[in-house]
Structure formats: structure tokens, C-alpha cells
Design a protein around this motif. Structure first.
Motif, PDB file in Angstrom:
ATOM      1  N   MET A  48      75.244 -18.673  71.076  1.00  0.00           N
ATOM      2  CA  MET A  48      75.061 -17.556  72.003  1.00  0.00           C
ATOM      3  C   MET A  48      74.023 -17.906  73.055  1.00  0.00           C
ATOM      4  N   TYR A  49      72.999 -18.615  72.613  1.00  0.00           N
ATOM      5  CA  TYR A  49      71.947 -19.009  73.537  1.00  0.00           C
ATOM      6  C   TYR A  49      72.489 -19.912  74.642  1.00  0.00           C
ATOM      7  N   SER A  63      74.490 -18.266  77.230  1.00  0.00           N
ATOM      8  CA  SER A  63      73.833 -17.324  78.124  1.00  0.00           C
ATOM      9  C   SER A  63      73.688 -17.889  79.533  1.00  0.00           C
ATOM     10  N   SER A  64      73.865 -19.203  79.651  1.00  0.00           N
ATOM     11  CA  SER A  64      73.810 -19.817  80.981  1.00  0.00           C
ATOM     12  C   SER A  64      75.159 -19.751  81.689  1.00  0.00           C
ATOM     13  N   ASP A 115      76.604  -6.973  77.138  1.00  0.00           N
ATOM     14  CA  ASP A 115      75.145  -6.945  77.248  1.00  0.00           C
ATOM     15  C   ASP A 115      74.445  -6.764  75.911  1.00  0.00           C
ATOM     16  N   GLN A 130      72.776  -9.826  74.402  1.00  0.00           N
ATOM     17  CA  GLN A 130      71.482 -10.201  74.935  1.00  0.00           C
ATOM     18  C   GLN A 130      70.396  -9.224  74.512  1.00  0.00           C
ATOM     19  N   ASN A 145      69.999 -13.366  82.445  1.00  0.00           N
ATOM     20  CA  ASN A 145      70.320 -14.031  81.193  1.00  0.00           C
ATOM     21  C   ASN A 145      69.049 -14.180  80.361  1.00  0.00           C
ATOM     22  N   ILE A 146      69.226 -14.692  79.145  1.00  0.00           N
ATOM     23  CA  ILE A 146      68.080 -14.711  78.237  1.00  0.00           C
ATOM     24  C   ILE A 146      67.355 -16.051  78.238  1.00  0.00           C
ATOM     25  N   THR A 147      67.809 -16.920  79.103  1.00  0.00           N
ATOM     26  CA  THR A 147      67.239 -18.259  79.124  1.00  0.00           C
ATOM     27  C   THR A 147      65.722 -18.236  79.238  1.00  0.00           C
ATOM     28  N   GLU A 150      67.086 -10.015  72.447  1.00  0.00           N
ATOM     29  CA  GLU A 150      65.771  -9.749  73.044  1.00  0.00           C
ATOM     30  C   GLU A 150      64.890  -8.909  72.131  1.00  0.00           C
ATOM     31  N   SER A 196      82.523 -17.324  76.594  1.00  0.00           N
ATOM     32  CA  SER A 196      81.362 -16.723  77.248  1.00  0.00           C
ATOM     33  C   SER A 196      80.923 -15.503  76.448  1.00  0.00           C
ATOM     34  N   LEU A 197      79.699 -15.073  76.686  1.00  0.00           N
ATOM     35  CA  LEU A 197      79.198 -13.898  75.971  1.00  0.00           C
ATOM     36  C   LEU A 197      79.998 -12.673  76.364  1.00  0.00           C
TER      37      LEU A 197
END
Lengths: 103, 103
Positions: free
Chosen positions: B35-36, B39-40, B88, B91, A5-7, B95, B84-85
Motif C-alpha cells: 500500500m505504501y 501511494s506514489s 481515501d 491513507q 499521498n502518504i509518502t 495515517e 492502485s489504492l
DNA sequence: TGAACATATGAATAGATGTTCATTTGTTAA
DNA sequence: TTAACAAATGAACATCTATTCATATGTTCA
């Protein structure tokens, strides 16, 4: 260990606001078209305007936005200003977006 | 042969408009924060709203935008909707943006 | 220097967009 | 079925933003 994940990549929420600002720049078709046309190489403001069939002023305004966000570079040659893409991130970000759009 | 520009990856100008629409979605800090936080792992609407300290309605509106752009998935469990996201790309796009912002 | 050209800039306007409030829809459990 | 809760929706409003027009800045060359 390292989950996917991006955490871990986002240390501060503050960064998310900067990130949103960056994506805003990509979120306009005129700016995206400018970046696209620049991917073939550097061009003068007028060449971009003609290439896209838009006003010189419009292009100039948008180039400023791209410049401020370090997405394009400028170089003066006589009366003309030649713009080109600044770094690889530009292309990579666009490619990632395309993967999503085209699927 | 194959130069390293993105010309070959963009077959149609039409696509650039779709691409701009996609980046518009990423260009809002509320949606980015959603979205952040997702990500968890998946979360209910209320959990997201509380997590971000924002109104349920605001989150719901923005989740709709994310849903329409296939960036999040939904699953109902009783009274709650769990988001949920979606894939991929989400992310990866984030990134790539971060690399630019953080440099 | 001054005319011609390229680019940048500022103000004004129209259109888009995010948030809020109020309400509706949908689900559960008593 | 009805009360309580979760989520979605619509309308209204305020803010932001892209474009245009007019003009200013800067450069070249006669």
C-alpha cells in the motif's frame, strides 16, 4: 506542493513494521470487542469477561497485549484492576476502519 | 447529549468481526508495504515485487487479499495488471495508525 | 495468619496465515 | 498458432497466535 499521498508521512520503512504490529492488535475481534466495551468507561477484568461471555484468562491475556501497545490503561482498586482506553487514537482508528467497513 | 465515545457508531456487534477482518489486512507488513509503494501511483505486479524485493507470487497473493477488501483497484494494460489504492480510507487509516506509532 | 477473591501467567493445543514452488491462465507479437 | 512474458492459483510447509486449563501472584478482610 504538498500532494495528498502518504509518502511524506512515512520517513522510514522500519516504521511500517511497527505499524503492521499495531494493526495486528486491532485485527482480532476479541481485542476489538474489549476496546468497544471499554468505550463506555472503565471496567474490571471480570466485568469485561462477563460482558463478552468469555473466560477471565482469555481477557487477561488480551488485555496484556492491549496494555503493551498502549491502547489501554490500568488502575488498581483493591483486588480489582480497572481498564480503560488509553487515548483518542484508539477511537479514531476504529472510526476510520468503520467508515470503510460500513460503506 | 452526544458523548464522545464510539458506542453510537457501532450499531451491531457483528460489525466488529468485519472490522477485525479489515484490520487484519493492515496487520501484515508486506501488505502495508504494498500500500505504501502504491501511494506514489499505480504499479504493475512485477514492479511492486521488484520494488519490495519479493517474489511475484507472494505479491500476487497479497494483492488478492487487498483486492477482496477493496483496498486496491486493478486495471489491465496488455499483459500487465496495474494496481492502485482504492480510496481515501486506506491513507486515512494508515495515517491514524502512524500517529499512534510515532508518538 | 489464613481463607476468599481478582488477576496474571505459563504450557499446551488447535487453527489461521504468509511464503514458496510449481503450474496454469491470459495476453501480445512474431 | 506458437513462443515469450505477466499474473494468478493451488498445494505444501513453517510460523504465528488465540484460547484453554492449571496454577501462581497479589489483595482484602475476618
Amino acid at each position: 506542493m504538498e500532494t495528498n499521498n502518504i509518502t511524506n508521512d512515512i520517513p522510514d520503512i522500519e516504521v511500517l513494521f511497527d505499524l503492521a504490529d499495531l494493526f495486528k492488535v486491532f485485527g482480532d475481534s476479541t481485542r476489538l470487542r474489549i476496546m468497544y466495551i471499554l468505550s463506555s468507561g472503565e471496567l474490571s477484568v471480570l466485568a469485561i469477561a462477563e460482558g463478552l461471555g468469555m473466560e477471565q484468562s482469555t481477557i487477561s491475556h488480551q488485555l496484556r497485549v492491549l496494555r503493551q501497545n498502549k491502547l489501554v490503561r490500568v488502575r488498581r482498586d483493591g483486588k480489582q484492576m480497572y481498564y480503560s482506553l488509553d487515548d483518542d487514537h484508539v477511537q479514531k482508528i476504529i472510526e476510520m476502519g468503520l467508515e470503510h467497513v460500513l460503506e
